[in-house]
Design a protein around this motif. Structure first.
Motif, PDB file in Angstrom:
ATOM      1  N   UNK A  43      70.266  -8.732 -66.828  1.00 17.63           N
ATOM      2  CA  UNK A  43      71.201  -9.777 -67.247  1.00 17.63           C
ATOM      3  C   UNK A  43      72.638  -9.286 -67.099  1.00 17.63           C
ATOM      4  N   UNK A  44      72.903  -8.058 -67.515  1.00 16.57           N
ATOM      5  CA  UNK A  44      74.251  -7.499 -67.388  1.00 16.57           C
ATOM      6  C   UNK A  44      74.672  -7.369 -65.932  1.00 16.57           C
ATOM      7  N   UNK A  45      73.732  -7.058 -65.059  1.00  9.94           N
ATOM      8  CA  UNK A  45      74.057  -6.972 -63.634  1.00  9.94           C
ATOM      9  C   UNK A  45      74.603  -8.300 -63.123  1.00  9.94           C
ATOM     10  N   UNK A  46      74.006  -9.401 -63.557  1.00  8.34           N
ATOM     11  CA  UNK A  46      74.479 -10.731 -63.155  1.00  8.34           C
ATOM     12  C   UNK A  46      75.873 -11.005 -63.711  1.00  8.34           C
ATOM     13  N   UNK A  47      76.092 -10.658 -64.973  1.00  6.54           N
ATOM     14  CA  UNK A  47      77.397 -10.860 -65.600  1.00  6.54           C
ATOM     15  C   UNK A  47      78.461 -10.030 -64.898  1.00  6.54           C
ATOM     16  N   UNK A  48      78.157  -8.765 -64.659  1.00  5.93           N
ATOM     17  CA  UNK A  48      79.131  -7.871 -64.045  1.00  5.93           C
ATOM     18  C   UNK A  48      79.410  -8.245 -62.597  1.00  5.93           C
ATOM     19  N   UNK A  49      78.423  -8.802 -61.905  1.00 12.15           N
ATOM     20  CA  UNK A  49      78.667  -9.271 -60.533  1.00 12.15           C
ATOM     21  C   UNK A  49      79.696 -10.400 -60.539  1.00 12.15           C
ATOM     22  N   UNK A  50      79.572 -11.314 -61.488  1.00  9.33           N
ATOM     23  CA  UNK A  50      80.538 -12.424 -61.592  1.00  9.33           C
ATOM     24  C   UNK A  50      81.925 -11.908 -61.983  1.00  9.33           C
ATOM     25  N   UNK A  51      81.977 -10.955 -62.904  1.00 10.03           N
ATOM     26  CA  UNK A  51      83.264 -10.391 -63.326  1.00 10.03           C
ATOM     27  C   UNK A  51      83.921  -9.597 -62.191  1.00 10.03           C
TER      28      UNK A  51
END
Length: 123
Positions: free
Chosen positions: A16-24
């Motif tokens: 989940x964090x990987x998805x968030x960090x990709x967007x950021x």
């Protein structure tokens, strides 16, 4: 910080964090350093990252949906009254509020709250 460290501290899955960090990262809020000792860093100073930037990167628009209403808001339809008297002012307020909330300011508030909780004594 490394992603697995952030995930562990916040009880969030690494996927989940990987998805968030990709967007950021795509929004230019963070940058990554690759490799076995890879980590994430802020791409800009925390005082230059607004809450509006983060929300827009993760969720898109934060405005209330509005109808295309013709005229100057003084028309006769209920839709135009709601649009001009409620939705537009709320959107303007939210935009202003999120523009002045910076990551630096939020971090300072979190630190103050953490310190206050450490100094609390119970009988």
């Amino acid at each position: 910080m490394q992603l697995n460290e952030i995930a562990g501290r916040n009880s969030i899955s690494v996927k989940y964090l990987e998805q968030i960090f990709a967007a950021l990262r795509k929004a230019g809020i963070i940058k990554s350093i690759k490799g076995p000792q890879g980590r994430y860093l802020l791409a800009r100073h925390s005082k230059d990252i607004r809450a509006a930037d983060i929300i827009a990167a993760l969720d898109g628009s934060y405005f209330l949906d509005s109808e295309e209403v013709q005229g100057d808001g003084k028309g006769k339809t209920n839709a135009s009254v709601v649009q001009w008297e409620i939705i537009e002012p709320v959107n303007e307020w939210v935009e202003h509020f999120l523009d002045i909330q910076t990551l630096e300011k939020l971090a300072e508030c979190a630190k103050e709250q953490e310190e206050a909780l450490q100094n609390m004594y119970y009988i």
